[in-house]
Design a protein around this motif. Structure first.
Motif, PDB file in Angstrom:
ATOM      1  N   ASP A  58       1.027  -0.981  -0.109  1.00 17.34           N
ATOM      2  CA  ASP A  58      -0.329  -0.220   0.211  1.00 17.34           C
ATOM      3  C   ASP A  58       0.875   1.179   0.206  1.00 17.34           C
ATOM      4  OD1 ASP A  58      -2.788   1.394   0.122  1.00 17.34           O
ATOM      5  OD2 ASP A  58      -2.472   1.108   2.430  1.00 17.34           O
ATOM      6  N   TYR A  59      -0.114   1.955  -0.305  1.00 17.00           N
ATOM      7  CA  TYR A  59       0.986   3.853  -0.308  1.00 17.00           C
ATOM      8  C   TYR A  59      -0.204   4.809  -0.278  1.00 17.00           C
ATOM      9  CZ  TYR A  59      -0.675   4.625  -4.826  1.00 17.00           C
ATOM     10  OH  TYR A  59      -1.531   5.241  -6.257  1.00 17.00           O
ATOM     11  N   ALA A  60       0.716   5.926   0.493  1.00 14.81           N
ATOM     12  CA  ALA A  60       0.051   7.801   0.758  1.00 14.81           C
ATOM     13  C   ALA A  60       0.974   8.019   0.019  1.00 14.81           C
ATOM     14  CB  ALA A  60      -0.300   7.746   2.373  1.00 14.81           C
ATOM     15  N   ILE A  61      -0.261   9.512  -0.162  1.00 13.73           N
ATOM     16  CA  ILE A  61       0.693  10.664  -0.413  1.00 13.73           C
ATOM     17  C   ILE A  61       0.203  11.730   0.109  1.00 13.73           C
ATOM     18  CG2 ILE A  61       0.843  12.198  -2.538  1.00 13.73           C
ATOM     19  CD1 ILE A  61       1.084   9.901  -4.767  1.00 13.73           C
ATOM     20  N   PHE A  70       5.943  10.415  -0.001  1.00 11.71           N
ATOM     21  CA  PHE A  70       5.044   9.077  -0.798  1.00 11.71           C
ATOM     22  C   PHE A  70       5.900   8.009   0.468  1.00 11.71           C
ATOM     23  CE2 PHE A  70       4.223   5.481  -2.799  1.00 11.71           C
ATOM     24  CZ  PHE A  70       3.993   5.662  -4.058  1.00 11.71           C
ATOM     25  N   SER A  71       4.799   8.038   1.120  1.00 17.12           N
ATOM     26  CA  SER A  71       4.868   7.120   2.098  1.00 17.12           C
ATOM     27  C   SER A  71       4.490   5.613   1.898  1.00 17.12           C
ATOM     28  CB  SER A  71       4.087   6.966   3.570  1.00 17.12           C
ATOM     29  OG  SER A  71       4.289   8.080   3.744  1.00 17.12           O
ATOM     30  N   ILE A  72       5.458   4.682   1.759  1.00 16.87           N
ATOM     31  CA  ILE A  72       5.312   2.829   1.361  1.00 16.87           C
ATOM     32  C   ILE A  72       5.083   2.011   2.219  1.00 16.87           C
ATOM     33  CG2 ILE A  72       6.436   1.458  -0.337  1.00 16.87           C
ATOM     34  CD1 ILE A  72       7.637   3.661  -1.002  1.00 16.87           C
ATOM     35  N   PHE A  73       3.670   1.068   2.489  1.00 16.36           N
ATOM     36  CA  PHE A  73       3.700   0.313   3.569  1.00 16.36           C
ATOM     37  C   PHE A  73       3.577  -0.944   3.589  1.00 16.36           C
ATOM     38  CE2 PHE A  73       1.486   4.107   4.061  1.00 16.36           C
ATOM     39  CZ  PHE A  73       1.279   4.514   5.721  1.00 16.36           C
TER      40      PHE A  73
END
Length: 128
Positions: A58-61, A70-73
């Motif tokens: 998953d990711y979040a911006i 840009f976060s990477i999970f």
């Protein structure tokens, strides 16, 4: 109408100032820092490769007024494994782009995003 008396709070047409709405908004709330299309293409190319390998899920911006992240999970309910940050204030010094790990330690920093993203070319593994 000229036969009505001026009230204390009234302004005449001479006191009126016209202000551009876009200028007013920029002074109140600065435009947030964002990733451009080419930057997102480079990030999402690596993200797609790592999703295909089963490493990332998953990711979040986040677009904030001072930086874009840009976060990477691995799993959506956890802390991000990595954060790719764009901070324009550091562009003249250490470079606007950086990759940070879960603990906030900078893995790589530089002026060009493709060069910074080469940190993911190595086989990085999360150590618990």
């Amino acid at each position: 109408m000229t036969d009505q008396p001026d009230l204390p709070g009234d302004r005449s047409a001479q006191d009126t100032v016209v202000v551009s709405l876009t200028e007013y908004r920029q002074t109140r709330d600065p435009v947030p820092v964002t990733f451009h299309r080419r930057e997102l293409d480079a990030i999402l190319r690596i993200y797609g490769r790592m999703v295909g390998e089963g490493e990332w899920k998953d990711y979040a911006i986040d677009h904030m007024k001072d930086r874009a992240v840009f976060s990477i999970f691995k799993r959506s309910g956890e802390m991000p494994l990595y954060r790719i940050e764009k901070n324009p204030k550091l562009a003249g010094k250490q470079g606007a782009y950086s990759v940070l790990n879960t603990h906030g330690m900078i893995l790589k920093r530089g002026h060009e995003l493709p060069q910074v993203l080469k940190v993911f070319d190595k086989a990085l593994k999360l150590i618990d």
